[in-house]
Design an enzyme around this catalytic site. Structure first.
Site, short mmCIF file in Angstrom:
data_model
loop_
_atom_site.label_atom_id
_atom_site.label_comp_id
_atom_site.label_asym_id
_atom_site.label_seq_id
_atom_site.Cartn_x
_atom_site.Cartn_y
_atom_site.Cartn_z
N HIS A 1 0.81 -1.19 -0.01
CA HIS A 1 0.00 -0.08 -0.09
C HIS A 1 0.83 1.17 -0.03
CE1 HIS A 1 -3.98 -1.29 0.37
NE2 HIS A 1 -3.85 -2.28 1.10
N CYS B 1 0.50 2.00 -5.95
CA CYS B 1 -0.19 2.62 -6.64
C CYS B 1 0.35 4.07 -6.91
CB CYS B 1 -1.81 2.75 -6.28
SG CYS B 1 -1.93 3.53 -4.45
N ARG C 1 0.31 3.05 -11.56
CA ARG C 1 1.22 2.20 -10.83
C ARG C 1 2.72 2.74 -10.79
NH1 ARG C 1 -3.00 0.97 -10.03
NH2 ARG C 1 -4.03 -0.83 -10.20
#
Lengths: 236, 58
Positions: free
Chosen positions: A130, A204, A213
């Site tokens: 993340h 991301c 990305r």
């Protein structure tokens, strides 16, 4: 219903929805981080307890400083199997690496793409994490530079990967980036031109979005047994 | 809506206030435990993988 009651109900609804939105933001910004903190601590504790309980056979010292011979390894889905350190992100930055990249797995740490190579092996060891929420592991991803170290341990061996590329911005469908020999859509972005022992990190981009990305590649630079202490790149 | 709840709670003002607080806590708990984790993957912050792989939340 009198107009007065209607108006009151409408106001109450608005206030309720507003409160819900504020609570959801609190959940995303703070609560997922707190949960991730305890979850990752737990995963690392589990790993270290497991390593202490049954030390794996340390690999035979390899000649010429080359990587140890790849033993057949299988990781259990959703289970942690390694700890990652990236000195660029700070000395306290340590995250467990779990097998798989499912939503629930990524809440507990970084996720290893199940179809990619195992740690230290020939091919591409690809890991997703993340950028925001759930502890923000890859918040500083754009600060990574060629030469930065990514250090991993599986309990028996320290693997030091060295980043070879600046963060490469691409589209979500660019699956070539995690191939054994990374082949991004843009040929000039390719970091390597021959097969080797590689590592790929994905997250991301933009920070709070999902349209793109960010990817970096690294190559295996050094390995050493845990009995020889921590690699020089890690402080203390 | 809130007036209706207040009128239907038993007891005097203090009991009602305590019950209201409990209700609010219960709602927040359900939201944090069940509703928000369900709603979160619908937002884009979890898309950290390249496609074609188990997929972190689409």
């Amino acid at each position: 219903m009198s107009p007065r009651a209607l108006l009151r109900t409408f106001s109450e609804l608005c206030i309720t929805i507003g409160t819900l939105i504020v609570l959801f933001v609190v959940h995303l910004l703070f609560w997922t981080g707190i949960r991730a903190q305890s979850a990752t601590d737990r995963e690392i504790d589990r790993l270290e307890a497991g390593w202490a309980a049954e030390p794996l056979e340390p690999p035979a010292p390899s000649r010429g400083g080359g990587p140890p011979p790849a033993a057949p390894v299988e990781y259990e889905p959703g289970q942690p199997f390694a700890v990652m350190y990236i000195p660029r992100f700070g000395e306290a930055w340590d995250w467990p690496v779990l097998q798989g990249t499912g939503t629930d797995t990524l809440k507990k740490g970084l996720g290893h793409y199940a179809s990619t190579a195992v740690l230290g092996a020939k091919g591409n060891f690809a890991v997703a994490g993340h950028r925001r929420t759930h502890g923000d592991p890859f918040k500083d991803f754009p600060k990574l530079r060629p030469g930065d170290e990514v250090v991993l341990t599986d309990g028996t061996t320290w693997f030091t990967y060295r980043i070879a590329s600046k963060p490469y911005r691409t589209v979500p469908s660019d699956v070539g980036v995690i191939e054994p020999m990374p082949r991004p859509l843009k040929d000039e972005a390719a970091a390597f031109d021959e097969p080797g022992r590689y590592l790929t990190l994905t997250t991301c981009e933009p920070e709070w979005g999902s349209s793109h990305r960010l990817v970096v590649w690294a190559y295996l630079d050094a390995t050493q047994s845990v009995t020889d202490g921590k690699p020089p790149g890690l402080h203390s | 809506m809130y007036g209706w709840i207040w009128r239907h709670l038993p007891g005097n003002v203090w009991v009602r206030a305590a019950l209201s607080l409990l209700l609010v806590l219960a709602v927040v708990y359900v939201l944090f435990q069940y509703v928000f984790p369900w709603a979160e993957p619908l937002l884009p912050f979890g898309d950290v993988t390249v496609d074609g792989e188990g997929g972190a939340a689409r």
